[in-house]
Motif scaffolding. Sequence first.
Motif, PDB file in Angstrom:
ATOM      1  N   ASP A  27       0.828  -1.200   0.000  1.00 34.80           N
ATOM      2  CA  ASP A  27       0.000   0.000   0.000  1.00 34.80           C
ATOM      3  C   ASP A  27       0.864   1.253   0.000  1.00 34.80           C
ATOM      4  N   VAL A  28       0.479   2.218  -0.829  1.00 39.99           N
ATOM      5  CA  VAL A  28       1.076   3.545  -0.771  1.00 39.99           C
ATOM      6  C   VAL A  28       0.175   4.374   0.130  1.00 39.99           C
ATOM      7  N   ARG A  29       0.785   5.009   1.126  1.00 39.83           N
ATOM      8  CA  ARG A  29       0.039   5.827   2.080  1.00 39.83           C
ATOM      9  C   ARG A  29       0.685   7.222   2.147  1.00 39.83           C
ATOM     10  N   ALA A  30       0.006   8.125   2.812  1.00 46.02           N
ATOM     11  CA  ALA A  30       0.512   9.495   2.921  1.00 46.02           C
ATOM     12  C   ALA A  30       0.803   9.839   4.378  1.00 46.02           C
ATOM     13  N   THR A  31       1.876  10.591   4.568  1.00 43.20           N
ATOM     14  CA  THR A  31       2.180  11.112   5.902  1.00 43.20           C
ATOM     15  C   THR A  31       1.292  12.329   6.161  1.00 43.20           C
ATOM     16  N   TYR A  37       4.713   7.032   1.505  1.00 43.55           N
ATOM     17  CA  TYR A  37       5.540   5.929   1.982  1.00 43.55           C
ATOM     18  C   TYR A  37       4.798   4.642   1.645  1.00 43.55           C
ATOM     19  N   ILE A  38       5.458   3.508   1.813  1.00 44.30           N
ATOM     20  CA  ILE A  38       4.875   2.206   1.470  1.00 44.30           C
ATOM     21  C   ILE A  38       4.732   1.373   2.739  1.00 44.30           C
ATOM     22  N   THR A  39       3.630   0.657   2.845  1.00 39.42           N
ATOM     23  CA  THR A  39       3.517  -0.371   3.885  1.00 39.42           C
ATOM     24  C   THR A  39       3.407  -1.712   3.176  1.00 39.42           C
ATOM     25  N   TYR A  61       7.020  -0.633   7.394  1.00 37.80           N
ATOM     26  CA  TYR A  61       6.851   0.719   6.868  1.00 37.80           C
ATOM     27  C   TYR A  61       8.133   1.073   6.127  1.00 37.80           C
ATOM     28  N   LEU A  62       8.001   1.468   4.880  1.00 38.25           N
ATOM     29  CA  LEU A  62       9.170   1.776   4.053  1.00 38.25           C
ATOM     30  C   LEU A  62       9.052   3.204   3.534  1.00 38.25           C
TER      31      LEU A  62
END
Length: 127
Positions: A27-31, A37-39, A61-62
Amino acid sequence: MRENDMLEKEEIFSKVLRAGRRTYFFDVRATKADDYYITITESKKFTEEDGSFHFKKHKIYLYKEDFTAFAEILEEMTSYVLNNKGEEVISERHQKDYKKDFFSEKEETILAEPKINSFTDIRFEDI
């Protein structure tokens, strides 16, 4: 921020890899600062004797600053494994539903050796 906006933000980009009892979610997520970032989540299904089941999950978390080094090491490690052990999945032999080839290695060795008939041909009429 409304709940729907939060959900949309969570689901920027996703991919799923189903692999037997394991499922991997990328998953691509947002801060909070709206950077990405990627999980990577591994979810493994466990079935109880009564038929009920549960999942165990592990998450990585990457962050962008680690992408290059992570990708390089992942490539190095996967290449090492494939170069040294090939692509055959040896652990499949230990699964409950594993179906062995028709001949085991021992049987193949025996079949490769010259056969010696060790039985007597008896006809039913001779008895």
